[in-house]
Structures are given as structure tokens and as C-alpha cells.
Write an enzyme that holds these catalytic residues in place. Structure first.
Site, mmCIF file in Angstrom:
data_model
loop_
_atom_site.group_PDB
_atom_site.id
_atom_site.type_symbol
_atom_site.label_atom_id
_atom_site.label_comp_id
_atom_site.label_asym_id
_atom_site.label_seq_id
_atom_site.Cartn_x
_atom_site.Cartn_y
_atom_site.Cartn_z
ATOM 1 N N HIS A 128 143.423 109.799 71.948
ATOM 2 C CA HIS A 128 144.279 109.608 73.130
ATOM 3 C C HIS A 128 145.400 108.603 72.843
ATOM 4 C CE1 HIS A 128 140.553 110.534 75.847
ATOM 5 N NE2 HIS A 128 141.292 111.638 75.719
ATOM 6 N N ARG A 178 151.630 118.038 68.561
ATOM 7 C CA ARG A 178 150.485 117.158 68.708
ATOM 8 C C ARG A 178 149.502 117.477 67.584
ATOM 9 N NH1 ARG A 178 145.061 117.808 72.047
ATOM 10 N NH2 ARG A 178 144.355 115.659 71.864
ATOM 11 N N ARG A 215 130.414 114.655 77.265
ATOM 12 C CA ARG A 215 130.036 113.890 76.064
ATOM 13 C C ARG A 215 129.160 112.698 76.437
ATOM 14 N NH1 ARG A 215 135.923 113.722 74.451
ATOM 15 N NH2 ARG A 215 136.306 115.642 73.270
ATOM 16 N N ASN A 243 151.380 121.932 71.676
ATOM 17 C CA ASN A 243 150.006 121.446 71.560
ATOM 18 C C ASN A 243 149.094 122.657 71.352
ATOM 19 O OD1 ASN A 243 147.472 120.355 71.834
ATOM 20 N ND2 ASN A 243 147.894 119.319 73.773
#
Ligand code: ADP
Length: 401
Positions: free
Chosen positions: A184, A95, A245, A11
Site C-alpha cells: 500500500h 502499478r 487475512r 493496474n
């Protein structure tokens, strides 16, 4: 191919790289670690192989290729490594954040696939470039080893148009592919599959609402094992309020503030992604533990942040219940979902109108699989810790074979 076929899960971030070496036969994690500050002063690796002492090695690393070479060095080390020969790595699973509309499943990486990932850089300018660099570095270092891309967006590609289209001029979908993608996905997929096993329901008959509540948060509506709706959008900014966020706000606020404060698109983007969310509401922290502590000490803005977070989660869950003809379970996962007893309690209470009931004693768990609803609850409530690395390893194993 010597030895067993282990999967190296990678990742890549812009200056970091997380990895796990997993044996897919028994799903054992043979080693895992994190390389930090790639291309910056003070590069280092934290590496830990199963049943061996943890290592921290500081070494200048000018790029991701240096980083991956160091990961392999650590994996091969006689003292603290996990394998004897590189040939024991059967495949690498990467990923990749944004697959756009090109990928509805993980895929073996070819030149054509690389072109498609590069094409989607526009949609994820911060995330796809380091993912691409990681893939290229692994291809150079492990020439004959199959590389597989696992996309955060893939699980959500089954959404119907009514849920992925935005009601803005259609030409922007055609020109720029502006639509809901969702993120996700690897976590939502893992949790869906695990829930099917726990409840002993066939995966393609399972209806669940998965609440991935962490630093970044999203909720998915899953019908017959397939994603029907999700709260993140074109980017991860939409939907719930998150650590930093804003989540969904009146879009007119964006143009209003840009005019009043004379902000560039980049500066506005930064405010919404990095300076908003529970951090902005609480004025204290983006970390839910700090905010819970603040609220306990009577800080009203911390309480406001928690209340709004729980309320938005409950409202999105409620809206997804209208999309399903029955709901087998509502599942909590990720940092907050797995660990925050009080957030789960408050969210469940707000869903009481649907006959949903939490068992406060069963809810007294952190980071463990559990059914936390009362026996007479109309919908089961579960905690299922996510495991994106394992999902990547499973997909990589399936595709590399
Ligand atoms: P990321 O999106 O970075 O992967 P995680 O899924 O690890 O994030 O979630 C991180 C969040 O989980 C943090 O905000 C942290 O406060 C929260 N968290 C972790 N443990 C607890 C806990 N015991 N109680 C409440 N929140 C927790």
C-alpha cells in the site's frame, strides 16, 4: 508529441485491468474503467469518460494485450472516448506490487528494470506476473511511449534494519531476501503528502501515522516524510486482521495446523489469506458494513470481529507512537478508514491515554477530507481519502519528463 501529455494509469490483475487517463497539468480524470474476465468467458469493459455516458461492452478478450487494445479503442471512440489520437497519451504508469530491495522510487521501465521485476516474482507470485504481462502488452501497442513502474513497496524502502529484519537465521535474508517490505506504499505516500498540504507542514518535517484500513489494511509510521515502519511484512498477510487475512498470529499455529489437518503449504496459505480475518471471526462476511449490521442486531461474533479489529489498529498506532519524538497527525484512509464513523470512534477512544480526543460531530463524515479531532486533542486526527491512481500519474509524469 501531439496534444497534451496525458498519463494512462494501468493496474493489471490476473484477469482484470483497471485504468484511468489523467491530465497531470490539472489532475483531471479524463476517463476511467475496468476490464474484467480477461481470458475467461464473458469478458467485458466498463468505461466512462468525463461528462459522457458510461459504457459496458462485452467482447471476447483472450489476453491482456486484447484488453489494452480495447481500452485504447474506448479512449479514442468519437462518441464516448476522451482523446482523438493515441499520441495524446504521453506516458503509461503501471502499478507493480513488489519491487523487492531493487526500487525505492518509481522508475522508467527498461530491459534491466524488467529483469529486476521478474526476479521479484518469487516474492509476489500472484501479483507481479500480471503486472509484467500488462507492461509487455503496453510496450507492444504503444512502442514509443515511456512506461513507468510504480511499486507498492517503494515508499517503505526507507525503513531501518531494526524494523525490516526478522529475527530468524540471517542466511534466509541473504538467500531468499526474507524481510519486511510493506505494501500500500502508493497510498501511504499519497496520504502523507496530502496531509502535509492540509496541515501546512513541510513534507520532510512531517511525522504521521497513516492507517490504511480497507479490505486489506496496513499502518505506516512516517518520520520526516519517510516511512520508518509498516505493519505488512514479507507479504500483505502480516499485521492487522483484514477482510479475509489473519494478520499476525503465533507462527506455531501454522505448523500445528499443517500437521493436524494434513495441509499443503498452498492450502495453509489459502486459509490464512482467504478464509481468516473478520470473515472468520464474524462467520458472516468480510465486508465491514455487513459486520456492523450484524453487531447492531446483537450478533456477538460480529461484535468480536469489530472489537478485535479496532483493538489491533489502536495497538499498532500506539506502538508507532513510541518510534516518533512527536506525532503531527494520525490519518485514516481507504474503505473503512474513510467511511466507518464507528470504527474511527472506537479506535480513537482506545488511544485516549495519549491525550487523543475525537470530536464526534466532526467525525460524522464519510469519504471526505476532514480534521476530526477535538481542538484540545494532543494529536490531530484526520480523514484523507486515498488516491493511488493520482499518485501513480504524478510519479509517471515526474519520471517520464
Ligand atoms: P480494497 O482493499 O479492496 O481496495 P477498500 O479500501 O475499498 O478495499 O475497502 C473496502 C472495505 O471498506 C469493505 O470492507 C467495506 O465494507 C468497507 N466500507 C466501505 N464503506 C463503508 C462504510 N460506509 N462503513 C463501513 N465500512 C465501509
Amino acid at each position: 508529441m501531439g496534444g497534451s501529455m496525458n498519463i494512462l494509469v494501468i493496474n493489471c490483475g490476473s484477469s482484470s485491468l483497471k485504468y484511468q487517463l489523467i491530465n497531470p497539468a490539472n489532475e483531471d480524470v479524463l476517463a476511467k474503467g475496468l476490464v474484467e474476465r480477461i481470458g475467461i468467458d464473458g469478458s467485458r469493459i466498463k468505461h466512462e469518460a468525463k461528462d459522457k455516458e458510461k459504457q459496458v461492452i462485452e467482447k471476447p478478450l483472450k489476453d491482456h494485450k486484447d484488453a489494452i487494445n480495447l481500452v485504447i479503442e474506448c479512449l479514442l471512440d468519437k462518441e464516448y472516448g476522451a482523446i482523438k489520437d493515441v499520441s495524446e497519451i504521453g506516458a503509461v504508469g503501471h502499478r507493480v506490487v513488489h519491487g523487492g530491495e531493487d526500487f525505492a522510487d518509481s522508475v522508467l521501465i527498461t530491459d534491466e528494470v524488467m529483469k529486476a521485476i521478474e526476479k521479484n516474482v518469487d516474492l509476489a507470485p500472484l501479483h507481479n506476473p500480471p503486472n509484467i504481462i500488462g507492461i509487455k502488452a503496453c510496450e507492444e501497442i504503444m512502442k514509443d511511449v515511456p512506461q513507468v513502474a510504480v511499486f507498492d513497496t517503494a515508499f517503505h524502502q526507507t525503513m531501518p534494519g531494526e524494523n525490516y529484519m526478522y529475527a530468524i537465521p540471517y542466511e534466509f535474508y541473504e538467500k531468499y531476501k526474507i524481510r519486511r517490505y510493506g505494501f500500500h506504499g502508493t497510498s501511504h505516500k499519497y496520504v502523507t503528502e496530502r496531509t502535509a498540504e492540509i496541515l501546512n507542514i513541510e513534507k520532510d518535517k512531517l511525522n504521521v501515522i497513516v492507517c490504511h484500513l480497507g479490505n486489506g489494511s496496513s499502518i505506516s509510521c512516517v518520520e520526516n516524510g519517510k516511512c520508518k515502519d509498516t505493519s505488512m511484512g514479507l507479504t500483505p498477510l502480516e499485521g492487522l486482521i483484514m477482510g479475509t487475512r489473519s494478520g499476525s498470529i503465533d507462527p506455531a499455529i501454522v505448523t500445528f495446523l499443517m500437521e493436524k489437518e494434513n495441509l499443503s503449504p498452498q492450502a495453509m496459505n489459502d486459509i490464512l489469506n482467504k478464509k481468516s480475518g473478520v470473515l472468520a471471526l464474524s462467520g458472516v462476511s468480510s465486508d465491514f458494513r455487513d459486520i456492523e449490521d450484524g453487531a447492531k442486531e446483537g450478533n456477538a461474533r460480529c461484535q468480536l470481529a469489530l472489537d478485535q479489529f479496532d483493538s489491533k489498529v489502536a495497538k499498532i498506532v500506539a506502538s508507532y507512537m513510541t518510534e516518533l519524538d512527536h506525532v503531527d497527525a494520525i490519518v485514516f484512509t481507504a474503505g473503512v478508514g474513510e467511511n466507518s464513523i464507528s470504527n474511527r470512534e472506537h479506535i480513537a477512544k482506545k488511544l485516549g491515554i495519549f491525550g487523543i480526543k475525537l470530536d464526534t460531530e466532526k467525525n460524522n463524515v464519510r469519504g471526505k477530507e476532514a480534521v476530526i479531532s477535538a481542538d484540545d486533542s494532543k494529536v490531530k486526527l484526520l480523514v484523507v481519502p486515498t488516491n493511488e491512481e493520482l499518485m501513480i500519474a504524478r510519479d509517471t509524469d515526474r519520471i517520464a519528463k
